[in-house]
Design an enzyme around this catalytic site. Structure first.
Site, PDB file in Angstrom:
ATOM      1  N   ASP A  75       0.875  -1.173   0.000  1.00  0.00           N
ATOM      2  CA  ASP A  75       0.000   0.000   0.000  1.00  0.00           C
ATOM      3  C   ASP A  75       0.914   1.225   0.000  1.00  0.00           C
ATOM      4  OD1 ASP A  75      -1.701   2.108   0.436  1.00  0.00           O
ATOM      5  OD2 ASP A  75      -2.583   1.306   2.278  1.00  0.00           O
ATOM      6  N   ASP A 171      -3.762  -0.864 -26.297  1.00  0.00           N
ATOM      7  CA  ASP A 171      -2.994  -1.355 -25.154  1.00  0.00           C
ATOM      8  C   ASP A 171      -1.741  -2.094 -25.621  1.00  0.00           C
ATOM      9  OD1 ASP A 171      -4.382  -0.807 -22.583  1.00  0.00           O
ATOM     10  OD2 ASP A 171      -6.032  -1.865 -23.522  1.00  0.00           O
TER      11      ASP A 171
END
Length: 377
Positions: A75, A171
């Site tokens: 995180d 992409d």
């Protein structure tokens, strides 16, 4: 066989497709890719493709483009996890991310900050539309990029309206071009910030059509009304229905086709400029004739006379063909726990040898303990 990028460590903050496809190729070439994932759900492609077949607990989409990588959950808003990321980056060679412009800066990982952590770092980033301009904050999603780029007017026939590609090509092109930039930076030996946007990748892909557009007074390209396949190609270029399938014809003499098909009027078009201006009339004649017999029949009379053509295969037919088998394009990889699945290999060969790896995509946070010990996280 030693691989070209052995010893290169890539810290991979990417998710979904454009970024992971670039780090997949770096991994195929020998780099060690450490995939940083969200603690709650990991890479969104693990679950976001609801229509995709589940494979080893994740979507088959995720499995296909994340093989041979290591997974570490962090995180980046948590001070302790951010410190772990800093330690990892300090020992890496490349950092790759595909967050929207400004996100990495807000997390404290701007290019300048990354270079302070590691003066030799190469940073590669993919965005939808670049870091500036009115589109820069918009979502870089493949269909949206195809639509904005003008590409959707290049495929299909003119009466169909815009036709998107059936694959996420914006992409894929952006990911491939980012690999080129990263490899160039590694060769230079200098810390470098490599940027690619999906829109720029799609514009580059259309270099031929856009160059003609500017030389031709800004006229919109007109696709064929009949069996459209390429807006810049004249007849017979196209796909044609036969009595039992489809036939693709790329090029060939109109005189020859006139004789082989018993359509003498086609001989009037044996000129390249006429083949373009009259392509719909020519294609209609071919369409009306080719449907009267089988694909095999037409191949048997076209191929000996240097008409460039082939049957149109579906996946089942292609995979069963000796031409596909000779390529050795498939590999079986294994995931932790012994689960196996078949996927494609890297398409590059060096010194005649293909690159394969036995390792499947990682389970979420699979390598945390080993990486924490190795890199003192």
């Amino acid at each position: 066989m030693s691989l070209p990028l052995e010893g290169i460590i890539v810290v991979d903050f990417t998710q979904l497709l454009s970024g992971p496809i670039s780090t997949l190729r770096l991994s195929d070439l020998g780099a060690r890719v450490i995939k940083i994932e969200n603690k709650k759900h990991g890479d969104l492609s693990r679950v976001i493709y609801g229509e995709s077949v589940q494979l080893c607990g994740d979507s088959s989409f995720f499995q296909a483009i994340n093989r041979n990588k290591e997974s570490l959950c962090l995180d980046l808003k948590d001070p302790e996890d951010k410190a772990r990321a800093v330690k990892l980056i300090h020992q890496a060679d490349v950092v790759v991310h595909n967050f929207r412009p400004g996100v990495m800066n807000r997390l404290g990982f701007s290019f300048e900050a990354l270079r302070d952590i590691n003066p030799n770092i190469v940073v590669g980033t993919i965005s939808g539309y670049g870091s500036d301009g009115p589109w820069s904050k918009e979502p870089g999603q493949d269909l949206l990029v195809q639509s904005l780029s003008g590409f959707v007017w290049q495929s299909g026939s003119d009466h169909q309206g815009p036709v998107p590609a059936g694959l996420a090509i914006a992409d894929m092109f952006a990911g491939s071009q980012l690999v080129q930039g990263i490899l160039a930076a590694l060769v230079s030996g200098e810390s470098t910030f490599v940027e690619v946007s999906m829109l720029e990748a799609m514009l580059d892909f259309q270099f031929e059509a856009l160059t003609l557009f500017y030389q031709d007074g800004g006229k919109q390209l007109k696709r064929s009304e009949v069996n459209g396949a390429h807006p810049l190609a004249g007849a017979p270029y196209g796909l044609y229905k036969t009595a039992d399938g489809y036939l693709s014809i790329a090029m060939g003499s109109m005189d020859t086709l006139a004789t082989l098909l018993n359509r003498p009027e086609l001989a009037n078009y044996d000129n390249q400029s006429v083949c373009y201006s009259s392509r719909d009339e020519i294609k209609q004649a071919l369409k009306d004739t080719l449907v009267t017999n089988t694909t095999e029949h037409w191949l048997s009379i076209f191929e000996p006379t240097d008409i460039w053509c082939t049957e149109v295969l579906n996946w089942q037919q292609m995979l069963a063909h000796d031409g596909f088998k000779a390529l050795d394009m498939l590999q079986t990889v294994q995931r932790e726990g012994g689960e196996n699945y078949v996927t494609t290999r890297c398409p590059i060969r060096i010194d005649g040898l293909p690159f394969k790896s036995p390792h499947g995509a990682p389970k979420l946070n699979q390598h945390y303990e080993a990486l924490a010990k190795e890199f003192d996280l």
